[in-house]
Design an enzyme around this catalytic site. Sequence first.
Site, mmCIF file in Angstrom:
data_model
loop_
_atom_site.group_PDB
_atom_site.id
_atom_site.type_symbol
_atom_site.label_atom_id
_atom_site.label_comp_id
_atom_site.label_asym_id
_atom_site.label_seq_id
_atom_site.Cartn_x
_atom_site.Cartn_y
_atom_site.Cartn_z
ATOM 1 N N ASP A 1 30.562 18.944 12.836
ATOM 2 C CA ASP A 1 31.984 19.063 13.160
ATOM 3 C C ASP A 1 32.649 20.215 12.414
ATOM 4 O OD1 ASP A 1 31.381 17.407 10.861
ATOM 5 O OD2 ASP A 1 33.525 17.056 10.686
ATOM 6 N N ARG B 1 28.562 29.740 19.156
ATOM 7 C CA ARG B 1 28.786 28.356 18.675
ATOM 8 C C ARG B 1 28.222 27.365 19.693
ATOM 9 N NH1 ARG B 1 33.945 30.592 17.243
ATOM 10 N NH2 ARG B 1 34.939 29.641 19.067
ATOM 11 N N LYS C 1 36.525 11.109 12.487
ATOM 12 C CA LYS C 1 36.318 11.449 11.076
ATOM 13 C C LYS C 1 37.543 12.164 10.524
ATOM 14 C CE LYS C 1 34.640 15.095 8.580
ATOM 15 N NZ LYS C 1 33.705 16.147 8.170
ATOM 16 N N GLU D 1 36.687 9.132 4.734
ATOM 17 C CA GLU D 1 35.957 10.072 3.872
ATOM 18 C C GLU D 1 36.850 10.730 2.813
ATOM 19 O OE1 GLU D 1 34.043 13.333 5.949
ATOM 20 O OE2 GLU D 1 33.155 14.117 4.118
ATOM 21 N N GLU E 1 36.216 12.739 0.060
ATOM 22 C CA GLU E 1 35.077 13.397 -0.610
ATOM 23 C C GLU E 1 35.457 13.739 -2.048
ATOM 24 O OE1 GLU E 1 33.219 16.759 1.334
ATOM 25 O OE2 GLU E 1 32.124 17.304 -0.481
ATOM 26 N N LYS F 1 32.414 7.233 4.418
ATOM 27 C CA LYS F 1 31.595 8.423 4.153
ATOM 28 C C LYS F 1 31.872 8.875 2.720
ATOM 29 C CE LYS F 1 30.380 12.900 6.079
ATOM 30 N NZ LYS F 1 29.946 13.603 7.267
ATOM 31 N N SER G 1 26.396 14.921 2.236
ATOM 32 C CA SER G 1 25.411 15.542 1.340
ATOM 33 C C SER G 1 26.072 16.437 0.297
ATOM 34 C CB SER G 1 24.343 16.305 2.132
ATOM 35 O OG SER G 1 24.900 17.333 2.905
ATOM 36 N N GLY G 2 27.225 17.006 0.583
ATOM 37 C CA GLY G 2 28.068 17.655 -0.415
ATOM 38 C C GLY G 2 27.501 18.860 -1.135
ATOM 39 N N GLY G 3 26.447 19.482 -0.628
ATOM 40 C CA GLY G 3 25.881 20.652 -1.311
ATOM 41 C C GLY G 3 24.556 20.350 -2.003
ATOM 42 N N SER H 1 25.349 10.771 6.800
ATOM 43 C CA SER H 1 26.164 11.508 7.762
ATOM 44 C C SER H 1 26.190 12.939 7.245
ATOM 45 C CB SER H 1 27.577 10.921 7.831
ATOM 46 O OG SER H 1 28.391 11.732 8.645
ATOM 47 N N TYR I 1 35.567 23.300 3.854
ATOM 48 C CA TYR I 1 34.930 23.014 5.133
ATOM 49 C C TYR I 1 35.654 23.679 6.283
ATOM 50 C CZ TYR I 1 30.827 20.462 6.120
ATOM 51 O OH TYR I 1 29.522 20.159 6.358
#
Length: 392
Positions: free
Chosen positions: A67, A89, A179, A219, A221, A261, A303-305, A330, A392
Amino acid sequence: MACSSLVKLNASTSPWIGHQSFNQRSRSCRQAAPRRVAVVRAGAYSDELVKTAKTIASPGRGILAIDESNATCGKRLSSIGLDNTEVNRQAYRQLLLTTPGLGQYISGAILFEETLYQSTTDGKKFVDCLREENIVPGIKVDKGLVPLPGSNNESWCQGLDGLASRSAEYYKQGARFAKWRTVVSIPCGPSALAVKEAAWGLARYAGISQDNGLVPIVEPEILLDGDHPIERTLEVAERVWSEVFYYLAENNVMFEGILLKPSMVTPGAEHKERASPDTIAKYTLTMLNRRVPPAVPGIMFLSGGQSEMEATLNLNAMNQSPNPWHVSFSYARALQNSVLKTWQGRPENIEAAQKALLSRAKANSLAQLGRYSADGESDDAKKGMFVKGYTY
Ligand code: 13P
């Protein structure tokens, strides 16, 4: 006085008043305090929301997050030398969404608005490609982060205005979950204001999504940035999730029709020591057990990096014994990295790139079942993807 005005207000509409005469009702009002009726969100979509959430949280499956906004997708494409055009894309998303057999490991795909309305070059809607694989289409509905005035350089997430009508449109287009990603920064505090704003925004979004038939992914984060130890992440994560659940309840959100998430509980990316998957699993599950009711069907980590392999190993460690919820993935970066590198924008590499996606998806599917082994993982899968101050 308050009692009789309440009766008058409700007299024509309330099913609870029934056929009593007005006088009888006034008399019983004087005798006893009016009964409170619990507020239950039992909208038209309740059963469907529970079913959708359970389908996404099904054994051995997780979410493919693709996304990225157009700007972020541009970063992905430029990493392999491609221009950020709609054609590129579309080609990239077509590669991902038409991978044969993807539904064995992937239960949901989060799309950006552009992708939700796109089709393959042969004219088949992407949402139909997903449905054929028993993958639930989802949609990113937030409008991104902007600076939060009065805070310590923190941000807040926009997108509530017009969200109800947008969500209704997305549902018509085939989306069944949503999301909303907001962030909390540990090095910036986090300030009480930023945490409250993040939690309130998520709760308002979750209520609006459920009203329109979309299962909300919640989420907040907690960014990896910082040099703090894992204990500090645990402390912040507990605070954030307690506020999120407080406001979810205040907004009458149905817990059995949401998915979470979260970030895994790890030391800051710049902390001097790394933590093992067992330690990360221990801290993360401690936090979840303290804060998340078992009514919530699924925990779908970001996963955040982290590297592809780290994200898979950590998930595997969390599934070594039964949890009250489906504990799964996710991932965006941790599912797409090898795919992009294999594809390089060349048609002749599409098949190999789809195989790379299937192999990452399968590894995470095994991790969801607690049966993953890192033997034979490539060097690329071991490379971290953390970018300081990543947006993001
Ligand atoms: P990452 O797995 O790259 O952190 O993606 C998180 C996300 O929110 C994408 O939907």
